[in-house]
Every structure is written in structure tokens, then in C-alpha cells.
Write an enzyme that holds these catalytic residues in place. Sequence first.
Site, PDB file in Angstrom:
ATOM      1  N   ASP A 178       0.845  -1.203   0.000  1.00 38.92           N
ATOM      2  CA  ASP A 178       0.000   0.000   0.000  1.00 38.92           C
ATOM      3  C   ASP A 178       0.881   1.253   0.000  1.00 38.92           C
ATOM      4  O   ASP A 178       1.892   1.318   0.703  1.00 38.92           O
ATOM      5  CB  ASP A 178      -0.928  -0.012   1.218  1.00 38.92           C
ATOM      6  CG  ASP A 178      -2.099   0.932   1.051  1.00 38.92           C
ATOM      7  OD1 ASP A 178      -3.233   0.463   0.893  1.00 38.92           O
ATOM      8  OD2 ASP A 178      -1.870   2.169   1.065  1.00 38.92           O
ATOM      9  N   ASN A 235     -13.064  -3.297   2.392  1.00 33.54           N
ATOM     10  CA  ASN A 235     -13.963  -2.159   2.570  1.00 33.54           C
ATOM     11  C   ASN A 235     -14.971  -2.148   1.425  1.00 33.54           C
ATOM     12  O   ASN A 235     -14.590  -2.260   0.262  1.00 33.54           O
ATOM     13  CB  ASN A 235     -13.161  -0.857   2.579  1.00 33.54           C
ATOM     14  CG  ASN A 235     -12.220  -0.771   3.774  1.00 33.54           C
ATOM     15  OD1 ASN A 235     -12.555  -1.223   4.861  1.00 33.54           O
ATOM     16  ND2 ASN A 235     -11.035  -0.221   3.572  1.00 33.54           N
ATOM     17  N   SER A 238     -12.314   3.447  -0.962  1.00 33.76           N
ATOM     18  CA  SER A 238     -11.893   4.628  -1.720  1.00 33.76           C
ATOM     19  C   SER A 238     -11.529   4.296  -3.163  1.00 33.76           C
ATOM     20  O   SER A 238     -11.493   5.197  -3.999  1.00 33.76           O
ATOM     21  CB  SER A 238     -10.723   5.334  -1.030  1.00 33.76           C
ATOM     22  OG  SER A 238      -9.599   4.493  -0.953  1.00 33.76           O
ATOM     23  N   VAL A 239     -11.234   3.044  -3.455  1.00 31.54           N
ATOM     24  CA  VAL A 239     -10.947   2.633  -4.839  1.00 31.54           C
ATOM     25  C   VAL A 239     -11.980   1.573  -5.234  1.00 31.54           C
ATOM     26  O   VAL A 239     -12.041   0.502  -4.612  1.00 31.54           O
ATOM     27  CB  VAL A 239      -9.521   2.049  -4.970  1.00 31.54           C
ATOM     28  CG1 VAL A 239      -9.266   1.603  -6.400  1.00 31.54           C
ATOM     29  CG2 VAL A 239      -8.470   3.067  -4.531  1.00 31.54           C
ATOM     30  N   HIS A 288     -10.348  -5.312  -3.490  1.00 31.13           N
ATOM     31  CA  HIS A 288      -9.005  -5.624  -2.993  1.00 31.13           C
ATOM     32  C   HIS A 288      -9.125  -6.031  -1.537  1.00 31.13           C
ATOM     33  O   HIS A 288      -9.999  -5.557  -0.811  1.00 31.13           O
ATOM     34  CB  HIS A 288      -8.064  -4.428  -3.145  1.00 31.13           C
ATOM     35  CG  HIS A 288      -8.612  -3.143  -2.618  1.00 31.13           C
ATOM     36  ND1 HIS A 288      -9.575  -2.404  -3.299  1.00 31.13           N
ATOM     37  CD2 HIS A 288      -8.382  -2.483  -1.468  1.00 31.13           C
ATOM     38  CE1 HIS A 288      -9.882  -1.340  -2.580  1.00 31.13           C
ATOM     39  NE2 HIS A 288      -9.177  -1.361  -1.463  1.00 31.13           N
ATOM     40  N   HIS A 345      -7.147  -6.012   1.997  1.00 31.08           N
ATOM     41  CA  HIS A 345      -6.019  -5.464   2.746  1.00 31.08           C
ATOM     42  C   HIS A 345      -5.457  -6.550   3.662  1.00 31.08           C
ATOM     43  O   HIS A 345      -6.220  -7.205   4.387  1.00 31.08           O
ATOM     44  CB  HIS A 345      -6.473  -4.313   3.655  1.00 31.08           C
ATOM     45  CG  HIS A 345      -7.002  -3.097   2.947  1.00 31.08           C
ATOM     46  ND1 HIS A 345      -6.285  -1.933   2.813  1.00 31.08           N
ATOM     47  CD2 HIS A 345      -8.199  -2.871   2.352  1.00 31.08           C
ATOM     48  CE1 HIS A 345      -7.020  -1.019   2.169  1.00 31.08           C
ATOM     49  NE2 HIS A 345      -8.191  -1.574   1.886  1.00 31.08           N
TER      50      HIS A 345
HETATM   51  P1  5GP Z   1      -9.851   1.239   0.155  1.00 36.45           P
HETATM   52  O1  5GP Z   1      -9.961   2.517   0.935  1.00 36.45           O
HETATM   53  O2  5GP Z   1     -10.526   1.379  -1.182  1.00 36.45           O
HETATM   54  O3  5GP Z   1     -10.260   0.017   0.891  1.00 36.45           O
HETATM   55  O4  5GP Z   1      -8.304   1.024  -0.089  1.00 36.45           O
HETATM   56  C1  5GP Z   1      -7.594   1.641  -1.102  1.00 36.45           C
HETATM   57  C2  5GP Z   1      -6.139   1.562  -0.722  1.00 36.45           C
HETATM   58  O5  5GP Z   1      -5.354   1.799  -1.870  1.00 36.45           O
HETATM   59  C3  5GP Z   1      -5.703   2.607   0.327  1.00 36.45           C
HETATM   60  O6  5GP Z   1      -5.154   1.947   1.462  1.00 36.45           O
HETATM   61  C4  5GP Z   1      -4.683   3.447  -0.405  1.00 36.45           C
HETATM   62  O7  5GP Z   1      -3.612   3.870   0.412  1.00 36.45           O
HETATM   63  C5  5GP Z   1      -4.216   2.514  -1.511  1.00 36.45           C
HETATM   64  N1  5GP Z   1      -3.754   3.189  -2.710  1.00 36.45           N
HETATM   65  C6  5GP Z   1      -4.385   4.213  -3.354  1.00 36.45           C
HETATM   66  N2  5GP Z   1      -3.685   4.578  -4.446  1.00 36.45           N
HETATM   67  C7  5GP Z   1      -2.608   3.743  -4.503  1.00 36.45           C
HETATM   68  C8  5GP Z   1      -1.510   3.639  -5.413  1.00 36.45           C
HETATM   69  O8  5GP Z   1      -1.392   4.365  -6.402  1.00 36.45           O
HETATM   70  N3  5GP Z   1      -0.584   2.669  -5.157  1.00 36.45           N
HETATM   71  C9  5GP Z   1      -0.696   1.840  -4.063  1.00 36.45           C
HETATM   72  N4  5GP Z   1       0.281   0.928  -3.902  1.00 36.45           N
HETATM   73  N5  5GP Z   1      -1.710   1.919  -3.187  1.00 36.45           N
HETATM   74  C10 5GP Z   1      -2.653   2.865  -3.401  1.00 36.45           C
END
Ligand code: 5GP
Length: 114
Positions: free
Chosen positions: A30, A87, A95-96, A100, A102
Site C-alpha cells: 500500500d 472495505n 476509496s478505490v 481488494h 487489505h
Molecule cells: P480502500 O480505501 O478502497 O479500501 O483502499 C484503497 C487503498 O489503496 C488505500 O489503502 C490506499 O492507500 C491505496 N492506494 C491508493 N492509491 C494507490 C496507489 O497508487 N498505489 C498503491 N500501492 N496503493 C494505493
Amino acid sequence: MSKTIFQKIIDREIPAKLAHEDEHCIAIHDINPQAPVHVLVIPRRPIARVGEAKASDAALLGHLLLAAADLARKLGIAESGYRLVINNGRDGGESVPYLHVHLLGKRPLAWPPG
Ligand code: 5GP
């Protein structure tokens, strides 16, 4: 629709620190780690979020969990323990919009989560 950041990483359009890859998934460190080990296990086949997975995705979903457990062993946190998080949606902290898992570890993790 524009590609998500994870689709761009899978397509090698933007770089990421790879922890694992196989024919079904990749795992990357991450960019904003919340623990000393914070890896994201991402399916190559795009699924927006777990709530949109179908019965035909069952084997892939299982593969992601097994890959995460295998990575935990490789990264030396199987004995000390770790947490897997998915999430889903706004209140879940997504957020994405690309599924995925974690993998977090190498420090004690509080419960309940924030
Ligand atoms: P979410 O909030 O969707 O569960 O997790 C998205 C995760 O993707 C976050 O922990 C964030 O730090 C990570 N993330 C966002 N953009 C990038 C990126 O460009 N590269 C990497 N390696 N992680 C990312």
C-alpha cells in the site's frame, strides 16, 4: 469509464511495489501503509466491490484469501497475527472501486476498528 488506479497498476501503466503475482491476482504494498505490513491483494479480473461479486466469482474470492494467508507466511506475520479487511461502499471506507483485500500486520491492531 476511466480505469481505476488498480487497473492501471495491473496493466503496468503506473508502478507499484509488487509483493506477489500469479495468474489470478497481484499483491502490492500500500502506498499509504497503516501498519508495518500493509499489502493489497487485487484480482486480475475486475470486480468493483465484494457486494458485486457473483457466484461465478467464488473460486476467485477464495483464491484472494488463500493468497493473502500465503503472503502473511512469506512476510513473517503468520505467527504474530494479522488482519484481512475488505472495505465495501461509503460507510465501509472504500476509496478505490476495484475489489481488494487489505493484509495488515506486524503491530497489534485495535478492535473495534474506527
Ligand atoms: P480502500 O480505501 O478502497 O479500501 O483502499 C484503497 C487503498 O489503496 C488505500 O489503502 C490506499 O492507500 C491505496 N492506494 C491508493 N492509491 C494507490 C496507489 O497508487 N498505489 C498503491 N500501492 N496503493 C494505493
